[in-house]
Design an enzyme around this catalytic site. Structure first.
Site, PDB file in Angstrom:
ATOM      1  N   THR A   1      13.547  30.129  38.701  1.00 51.68           N
ATOM      2  CA  THR A   1      13.657  28.675  38.522  1.00 51.68           C
ATOM      3  C   THR A   1      12.489  28.096  37.724  1.00 51.68           C
ATOM      4  OG1 THR A   1      14.848  28.564  40.609  1.00 51.68           O
ATOM      5  CG2 THR A   1      13.890  26.505  39.807  1.00 51.68           C
TER       6      THR A   1
ATOM      7  N   ASP B   1      19.913  42.081  40.186  1.00 51.30           N
ATOM      8  CA  ASP B   1      19.309  41.284  41.253  1.00 51.30           C
ATOM      9  C   ASP B   1      20.385  40.667  42.158  1.00 51.30           C
ATOM     10  OD1 ASP B   1      17.070  40.044  42.459  1.00 51.30           O
ATOM     11  OD2 ASP B   1      17.350  38.225  41.262  1.00 51.30           O
TER      12      ASP B   1
END
Ligand code: G3H
Ligand code: ZN
Length: 285
Positions: free
Chosen positions: A230, A83
């Site tokens: 997150t 990523d």
């Protein structure tokens, strides 16, 4: 067998109009929790490792090898994805290790340079049958900056996809990385316009800022791969904090990391339910 190519998970989802959860791995416990959550939900999942996580571990092989091993032992199809890679050398290493896909992120470069760099990386990856995601219209916030104002232009996105040959496109539609509240307002009309203009699956980054309802609506409007990091770290850390607070004498790291791992598995199962629930697709403009 359960380790599959990312395209084998994302392409059917794009055709079927449902979402794919792509969750970030930092510690081994993340990989274990994400796969446990996907097994509970009974759906495929993408484990992704960011260039920032590679930096944290001092290299891709240890954390990447762990994610690949967890994927191979899974009871549902699991893909392993690199990523936000900005370094072509890191992309090449992911290909060598057996990753199913990479996101090459040249979104901070001017458009022409982004096209050139991305097309080159896509060519190298495709030679090894590795699926490639790129980004156009920089999603803000990777360094803690809250910048939800960026937007991807549909015509430019269509041209970018054709010129680079990428397999999926990350677009800016109102999210921002690392939000701690799920209050992002997505431009759903733009999602539908991008879906109509771009022939490859769309990717939503910074999805921790979107509520369950917003995620479901984004998928209904044409978003496919949904990246979440997150929000899972919030669940992990809250569980660890609770465990340590309730038993301050704990020493064995397994006791509190295990609590974090269970919390992440529960949240992944829930989010995958949100992303894959059947719903009527919204007509594209
Ligand atoms: O590429 C990863 C994601 O875009 C995750 O963003 O930490 O805001 O969920 P997030
Ligand atoms: Zn991202």
């Amino acid at each position: 067998m359960p380790l599959v190519g990312t395209g084998e998970i994302v392409a059917p989802a794009a055709r079927g109009g449902y979402g794919v959860g792509a969750f970030n791995v930092i510690q081994l416990e993340h990989a274990e929790a994400i796969v446990t959550g996907a097994e509970a939900a009974g759906v495929p999942v993408v484990l992704q490792i960011s260039e920032n996580a590679v930096r944290y571990h001092g290299g891709l092989a240890p954390v990447g090898g762990a994610a690949l091993a967890v994927a191979r032992a899974a009871a549902v199809p699991v893909a392993v994805h690199l990523d936000h890679a900005t370094e072509p050398a890191l992309v090449a290493e992911a290909v060598r290790l057996g990753f199913g896909s990479v996101m090459f992120d040249a979104s901070a470069l001017p458009y022409a340079q982004n096209v050139r760099a991305t097309a080159e990386v896509a060519g190298l990856c495709h030679a090894s049958d590795v699926w490639v995601e790129a980004e156009l219209g920089e999603v803000g916030g990777k360094d803690g900056v809250h910048a939800p104002g960026a937007r991807t232009d549909p015509a430019e996105a269509a041209e970018f996809t054709a010129r680079t040959g990428v397999d999926a496109l990350a677009v800016a539609v109102g999210t921002s990385h690392a939000m701690l509240t799920r209050t992002a307002k997505l431009d759903l009309g733009l999602v539908a316009a991008l879906r109509a203009a771009v022939p490859v699956p769309l990717v939503l980054h910074g999805s921790s800022g979107a509520s369950d309802e917003t995620l479901a609506r984004a998928v209904a409007h044409g978003m496919t791969k949904v990246n979440i990091a997150t929000h899972l770290n919030q669940a992990f850390t809250a569980a660890v904090r609770d465990r340590l607070a309730s038993e301050p004498a704990l020493v064995d790291t397994r006791t509190y990391l295990g609590a974090g791992r269970e919390a992440v598995a529960r949240e992944v199962a829930h989010l995958l339910g949100v992303l894959t629930a059947p719903r009527p697709a919204v007509a594209t403009p």
